[in-house]
Write a protein that holds these residues in place. Structure first.
Motif, short mmCIF file in Angstrom:
data_model
loop_
_atom_site.label_atom_id
_atom_site.label_comp_id
_atom_site.label_asym_id
_atom_site.label_seq_id
_atom_site.Cartn_x
_atom_site.Cartn_y
_atom_site.Cartn_z
N TYR A 138 18.99 14.36 38.31
CA TYR A 138 18.51 13.95 36.99
C TYR A 138 18.54 15.14 36.05
CZ TYR A 138 15.47 12.17 33.32
OH TYR A 138 14.97 11.77 32.11
N GLU A 149 18.28 16.11 31.49
CA GLU A 149 18.21 15.73 30.09
C GLU A 149 18.76 16.90 29.29
OE1 GLU A 149 14.24 14.56 28.93
OE2 GLU A 149 14.03 13.24 30.66
N LEU A 202 12.45 7.72 36.38
CA LEU A 202 13.40 8.46 35.55
C LEU A 202 14.78 8.50 36.19
CD1 LEU A 202 11.30 11.54 34.38
CD2 LEU A 202 12.01 9.58 33.01
N ILE A 203 14.81 8.77 37.48
CA ILE A 203 16.08 8.85 38.19
C ILE A 203 16.79 7.50 38.19
CG2 ILE A 203 17.13 9.23 40.46
CD1 ILE A 203 14.85 11.31 40.92
N SER A 204 16.06 6.44 38.47
CA SER A 204 16.68 5.11 38.53
C SER A 204 17.14 4.66 37.14
CB SER A 204 15.72 4.09 39.13
OG SER A 204 14.65 3.83 38.26
N LYS A 205 16.39 5.01 36.10
CA LYS A 205 16.75 4.64 34.73
C LYS A 205 18.04 5.35 34.32
CE LYS A 205 14.83 6.31 30.94
NZ LYS A 205 13.85 6.67 29.91
N LYS A 206 18.17 6.61 34.68
CA LYS A 206 19.35 7.41 34.32
C LYS A 206 20.58 6.94 35.07
CE LYS A 206 20.72 11.12 32.06
NZ LYS A 206 20.52 11.35 30.64
N SER A 207 20.43 6.61 36.34
CA SER A 207 21.58 6.20 37.15
C SER A 207 22.07 4.80 36.80
CB SER A 207 21.27 6.30 38.64
OG SER A 207 20.24 5.40 38.99
N SER A 267 22.19 3.69 33.71
CA SER A 267 22.76 3.75 32.36
C SER A 267 24.26 3.92 32.39
CB SER A 267 22.17 4.92 31.57
OG SER A 267 20.78 4.72 31.43
#
Length: 44
Positions: free
Chosen positions: A8, A10, A37-42, A44
């Protein structure tokens, strides 16, 4: 540590903003939040 993997990140315009965000995340001390946060980013 050779066994770590970056999962992750930003991007910020300045180092001070990045450090501020890092402290915000660390202050929560929540594994669930970090996993979110990790799951949201992956996803996207």
């Amino acid at each position: 540590a050779k066994d770590w993997a970056l999962v992750y990140f930003e991007i910020f315009d300045s180092r001070s903003l990045a450090v501020q965000r890092e402290m915000e995340i660390k202050k929560k001390k929540s594994r669930k939040y970090i996993e979110y946060l990790i799951s949201k980013k992956s996803s996207s």
